[in-house]
Design an enzyme around this catalytic site. Structure first.
Site, PDB file in Angstrom:
ATOM      1  N   GLU A  95      33.077 -16.145  72.101  1.00  0.00           N
ATOM      2  CA  GLU A  95      31.990 -16.510  73.363  1.00  0.00           C
ATOM      3  C   GLU A  95      32.865 -17.410  74.110  1.00  0.00           C
ATOM      4  OE1 GLU A  95      28.240 -17.392  72.144  1.00  0.00           O
ATOM      5  OE2 GLU A  95      28.046 -15.253  71.184  1.00  0.00           O
ATOM      6  N   CYS A 108      33.303 -24.023  78.922  1.00  0.00           N
ATOM      7  CA  CYS A 108      32.925 -24.108  77.297  1.00  0.00           C
ATOM      8  C   CYS A 108      33.887 -22.963  76.385  1.00  0.00           C
ATOM      9  CB  CYS A 108      31.820 -24.086  76.890  1.00  0.00           C
ATOM     10  SG  CYS A 108      31.530 -24.436  75.185  1.00  0.00           S
ATOM     11  N   CYS A 115      32.860 -19.302  62.303  1.00  0.00           N
ATOM     12  CA  CYS A 115      32.909 -20.546  61.545  1.00  0.00           C
ATOM     13  C   CYS A 115      32.413 -20.636  60.264  1.00  0.00           C
ATOM     14  CB  CYS A 115      31.767 -21.343  62.565  1.00  0.00           C
ATOM     15  SG  CYS A 115      31.989 -23.206  62.201  1.00  0.00           S
ATOM     16  N   CYS A 119      26.452 -24.897  59.449  1.00  0.00           N
ATOM     17  CA  CYS A 119      25.237 -25.491  60.010  1.00  0.00           C
ATOM     18  C   CYS A 119      24.087 -24.713  60.394  1.00  0.00           C
ATOM     19  CB  CYS A 119      25.683 -26.211  61.331  1.00  0.00           C
ATOM     20  SG  CYS A 119      27.205 -27.175  61.406  1.00  0.00           S
ATOM     21  N   CYS A 122      22.776 -23.035  63.602  1.00  0.00           N
ATOM     22  CA  CYS A 122      23.778 -22.570  64.302  1.00  0.00           C
ATOM     23  C   CYS A 122      23.998 -21.110  64.308  1.00  0.00           C
ATOM     24  CB  CYS A 122      25.111 -23.221  64.044  1.00  0.00           C
ATOM     25  SG  CYS A 122      26.281 -22.583  65.343  1.00  0.00           S
ATOM     26  N   GLY A 162      33.290 -21.948  66.251  1.00  0.00           N
ATOM     27  CA  GLY A 162      34.264 -22.631  65.494  1.00  0.00           C
ATOM     28  C   GLY A 162      34.264 -24.047  65.484  1.00  0.00           C
ATOM     29  N   GLU A 163      35.049 -24.626  64.353  1.00  0.00           N
ATOM     30  CA  GLU A 163      35.260 -26.011  64.366  1.00  0.00           C
ATOM     31  C   GLU A 163      36.678 -26.207  64.538  1.00  0.00           C
ATOM     32  OE1 GLU A 163      36.145 -29.576  64.101  1.00  0.00           O
ATOM     33  OE2 GLU A 163      34.107 -29.247  63.226  1.00  0.00           O
ATOM     34  N   SER A 217      29.719 -33.956  66.534  1.00  0.00           N
ATOM     35  CA  SER A 217      28.188 -33.362  66.481  1.00  0.00           C
ATOM     36  C   SER A 217      27.661 -34.051  65.187  1.00  0.00           C
ATOM     37  CB  SER A 217      28.322 -31.663  65.792  1.00  0.00           C
ATOM     38  OG  SER A 217      28.932 -30.825  67.010  1.00  0.00           O
ATOM     39  N   LEU A 218      26.749 -35.140  65.393  1.00  0.00           N
ATOM     40  CA  LEU A 218      26.089 -35.876  64.618  1.00  0.00           C
ATOM     41  C   LEU A 218      24.769 -35.045  63.917  1.00  0.00           C
ATOM     42  CD1 LEU A 218      26.391 -38.650  63.185  1.00  0.00           C
ATOM     43  CD2 LEU A 218      25.128 -39.442  64.896  1.00  0.00           C
ATOM     44  N   ASN A 293      18.587 -25.206  71.015  1.00  0.00           N
ATOM     45  CA  ASN A 293      18.352 -23.631  71.520  1.00  0.00           C
ATOM     46  C   ASN A 293      17.718 -23.192  70.491  1.00  0.00           C
ATOM     47  OD1 ASN A 293      19.649 -23.522  73.939  1.00  0.00           O
ATOM     48  ND2 ASN A 293      21.567 -23.995  73.244  1.00  0.00           N
ATOM     49  N   CYS A 336      25.461 -20.938  70.936  1.00  0.00           N
ATOM     50  CA  CYS A 336      26.719 -20.518  70.605  1.00  0.00           C
ATOM     51  C   CYS A 336      26.455 -19.550  69.401  1.00  0.00           C
ATOM     52  CB  CYS A 336      27.563 -21.705  69.826  1.00  0.00           C
ATOM     53  SG  CYS A 336      28.040 -22.802  71.031  1.00  0.00           S
TER      54      CYS A 336
END
Length: 344
Positions: A95, A108, A115, A119, A122, A162-163, A217-218, A293, A336
């Site tokens: 995406e 973006c 990934c 998380c 996500c 992804g990271e 990303s905290l 989201n 995402c």
């Protein structure tokens, strides 16, 4: 007799393209001409390369391909945001998003197909990890979106699927290509990479010469909760992350951003606010508060507007530069991985 596999010209760096041209009996300057057609003009056919001879175009067509991406699905929001599901030649899909604003276009992009970070909030991780993207595949997402809008990309954020720092070398090469005058010529300060907090790569990134921007990303400044929400970065403790970010700021003199997706009853309590203040106050940073989201079937819900506003007010009172991210594309599959999960 087996047909030889064609060379994907988009996957070659400059030196490799020069070598390929030499194989075809062509001078080295032809490589720059081909690069201009591929990188700046995003052509889909060798016939479009009008400053090359018909004989060379025929040789290229026989021996090479232009790779690139094809559109699988596109959604457009009422606010003008466009979300794309793009497919590569091997069938893998990712995406990317285009967000127009007046005379600007922010894109973006994804750096991995899927990934492995896991998380909990996500959508991307639910589909599993497929593979890393190449520099050309990351670059091509930006070129595709810019072409679809008919407007040059003015900024890029690498915070899609992804990271990025788990694909560090390819991500950095893509950023340099986006920044290069031989590529899309986007200013380094308008290119931002977002990591979930891979400490060794953050330290490496602080030594890179370009003025690219960094976001982390905290999502929680409490170790136990962050471990639960973001199991993929468990080994990178908040203490180690804090130290690495202090080193990053000291070396680069640039202000990093902390992304904080606010989840009702999970990371939006007074305890969470106190922990976030302790983590950020007195440091050069920017906190970006994000309304989560909401995903169908997920137990996680977005925090109320009142909670988000309170976080902003208190953080600001402690001298922490804080904004609330403007929501874009709320009427489409905004999260995402959500579009890929539903349509891919």
């Amino acid at each position: 007799m087996r047909t030889p596999q064609k060379v994907n010209l988009r996957a070659l760096d400059h030196d490799e393209l020069v070598a390929f041209m030499a194989e075809l009996g062509e001078p080295s300057f032809r490589a720059k001409q081909v690069e201009d057609w591929i990188l700046k003009k995003n052509v889909r056919s060798f016939d479009d390369m009008t400053n090359l001879s018909k004989a060379l175009r025929a040789k290229l067509s026989e021996r090479a391909s232009l790779g690139g991406v094809t559109l699988a699905t596109k959604q457009e929001s009422e606010d003008g945001t466009r979300k794309y599901l793009l497919k590569f030649a091997d069938g893998v899909s990712v995406e990317c998003v285009g967000m127009p604003s007046k005379d600007r276009l922010s894109v973006c992009v994804s750096t991995q197909a899927g990934c492995a970070m896991g998380c909990l909030f996500c959508a991307t991780g639910k589909s599993g990890f497929k593979r890393n993207l190449t520099p050309a595949e990351i670059y091509d997402q930006v070129a595709f979106v810019a072409e679809d809008f008919g407007h040059r990309a003015t900024s890029v954020v690498l915070m899609g699927q992804g990271e990025p720092f788990a694909n560090y070398d390819n991500t950095l090469e893509a950023m340099r290509l986006l920044n290069s005058p031989d590529g899309l010529g986007i200013g380094a300060r308008h290119i931002t990479v977002s990591t979930s907090g891979l400490v060794p790569q953050i330290r490496s990134f602080s030594h890179e010469p370009e003025q690219f921007c960094l976001a982390v990303s905290l999502h929680s400044a409490r170790q136990e909760l962050r471990n639960e929400l973001m199991p993929g970065v468990r080994k990178h403790s908040l203490k180690r992350l804090h130290d690495a970010m202090a080193d990053y700021v000291n070396r680069t003199k640039r202000r990093p951003t902390y992304e904080y997706a606010m989840i009702a009853g999970v990371n939006d309590t007074e305890e969470d606010l106190t922990a976030l203040i302790d983590f950020t106050k007195g440091t050069l940073c920017h906190v970006n508060l994000i309304r989560l989201n909401e995903l169908p079937g997920s137990r996680f819900k977005p925090s109320s507007e009142e909670k988000i506003e309170r976080f902003k007010k208190v953080l600001t009172a402690y001298g922490v530069e804080t904004t609330i991210r403007e929501s874009r594309g709320n009427d489409i599959d905004a999260a995402c991985g959500q579009l890929r999960q539903r349509r891919g």
